[in-house]
Design an enzyme around this catalytic site. Sequence first.
Site, PDB file in Angstrom:
ATOM      1  N   THR A  28      58.739  75.192  29.264  1.00  0.00           N
ATOM      2  CA  THR A  28      57.760  75.030  30.346  1.00  0.00           C
ATOM      3  C   THR A  28      57.499  76.380  30.999  1.00  0.00           C
ATOM      4  OG1 THR A  28      58.581  72.801  30.782  1.00  0.00           O
ATOM      5  CG2 THR A  28      57.351  73.853  32.558  1.00  0.00           C
ATOM      6  N   ASP A  81      61.406  78.722  24.848  1.00  0.00           N
ATOM      7  CA  ASP A  81      61.228  78.590  26.299  1.00  0.00           C
ATOM      8  C   ASP A  81      61.308  79.953  26.974  1.00  0.00           C
ATOM      9  OD1 ASP A  81      60.836  77.448  28.759  1.00  0.00           O
ATOM     10  OD2 ASP A  81      62.704  76.302  28.794  1.00  0.00           O
ATOM     11  N   ASP A  84      63.633  82.793  34.031  1.00  0.00           N
ATOM     12  CA  ASP A  84      63.385  83.543  35.273  1.00  0.00           C
ATOM     13  C   ASP A  84      64.204  84.822  35.307  1.00  0.00           C
ATOM     14  OD1 ASP A  84      61.617  81.552  36.506  1.00  0.00           O
ATOM     15  OD2 ASP A  84      63.406  80.293  36.380  1.00  0.00           O
ATOM     16  N   GLU A 103      64.629  70.899  30.211  1.00  0.00           N
ATOM     17  CA  GLU A 103      64.779  72.123  29.407  1.00  0.00           C
ATOM     18  C   GLU A 103      66.203  72.230  28.860  1.00  0.00           C
ATOM     19  OE1 GLU A 103      61.472  75.047  31.495  1.00  0.00           O
ATOM     20  OE2 GLU A 103      63.531  75.181  32.162  1.00  0.00           O
TER      21      GLU A 103
HETATM   22  O1  R5P Z   1      61.301  75.470  35.277  1.00  0.00           O
HETATM   23  C1  R5P Z   1      60.707  76.371  34.695  1.00  0.00           C
HETATM   24  C2  R5P Z   1      61.228  77.119  33.564  1.00  0.00           C
HETATM   25  O2  R5P Z   1      62.612  77.313  33.588  1.00  0.00           O
HETATM   26  C3  R5P Z   1      60.488  78.380  33.140  1.00  0.00           C
HETATM   27  O3  R5P Z   1      60.876  78.636  31.828  1.00  0.00           O
HETATM   28  C4  R5P Z   1      60.773  79.615  33.957  1.00  0.00           C
HETATM   29  O4  R5P Z   1      60.559  79.342  35.325  1.00  0.00           O
HETATM   30  C5  R5P Z   1      59.916  80.806  33.507  1.00  0.00           C
HETATM   31  O5  R5P Z   1      58.584  80.549  33.755  1.00  0.00           O
HETATM   32  P1  R5P Z   1      57.431  81.604  33.505  1.00  0.00           P
HETATM   33  O6  R5P Z   1      57.296  81.779  32.033  1.00  0.00           O
HETATM   34  O7  R5P Z   1      56.213  80.985  34.134  1.00  0.00           O
HETATM   35  O8  R5P Z   1      57.808  82.888  34.217  1.00  0.00           O
END
Ligand code: R5P
Length: 213
Positions: A28, A81, A84, A103
């Site tokens: 996600t 995936d 952060d 996840e």
């Molecule tokens: O709950 C969200 C997930 O762990 C995401 O993989 C994480 O927040 C990274 O998201 P982004 O690719 O939008 O920085």
Amino acid sequence: MSNANEKRQAGEAAIRYVEDGSIVGVGTGSTVAFFIEALADLRHRIQGAVSSSEQSTAHLTRLGIPVLDLNAAGPLSLYIDGADECDPHKRLIKGGGAALTREKIVAAAARKFVCIIDSSKQVDLLGAFPLPIEVIPMARSLVAREIVKLGGQPVWRDGVVTDNGNWIIDVHGWRIADPVALESELNQLAGVVTVGLFARRPADVVLLGDREI
Ligand SMILES: O=C[C@H](O)[C@H](O)[C@H](O)COP(=O)(O)O
């Protein structure tokens, strides 16, 4: 290079891990969104995807990629995936988008976890990004008090309800020297559903942009 470009590169590069005829675990977030766009070009070569969130399910469905139930799919060969934060041992903080529980489930079901990041996510020590913890709503204050005892500063992500009907506490102020131990300790607290530390099951491969690190 901008973070958005690196996210796009990572999302597109992850396609090389997808095998014909497979079912792909899909995470996600904004980085995964680039992967889903690229996966749509291969949709006739895969059986489908197991999704980690309602958000990704909607995106996959809109692009004509079949979304399968994990119970029916069985073990997965691959999970893609974002994260952060990512440390040099491929241990992660996840859950900035509140999708951590599903996840973690899909990651656990996969033989290979390929994590796709931009350079802003690379850290030596996890914890500058507040650690998300999904909790059963009635246990929010109880868990918060336990976190204070452990030296963290819990902040309720007010207004956010997860796909599972639960709440999120973000823990500030931790520099996480032993993520495996902290993940295990937090998992023991009554009311904790999922800790956003992916240390006991780290990523197997990390792609920073199109480069494996
Ligand atoms: O709950 C969200 C997930 O762990 C995401 O993989 C994480 O927040 C990274 O998201 P982004 O690719 O939008 O920085």
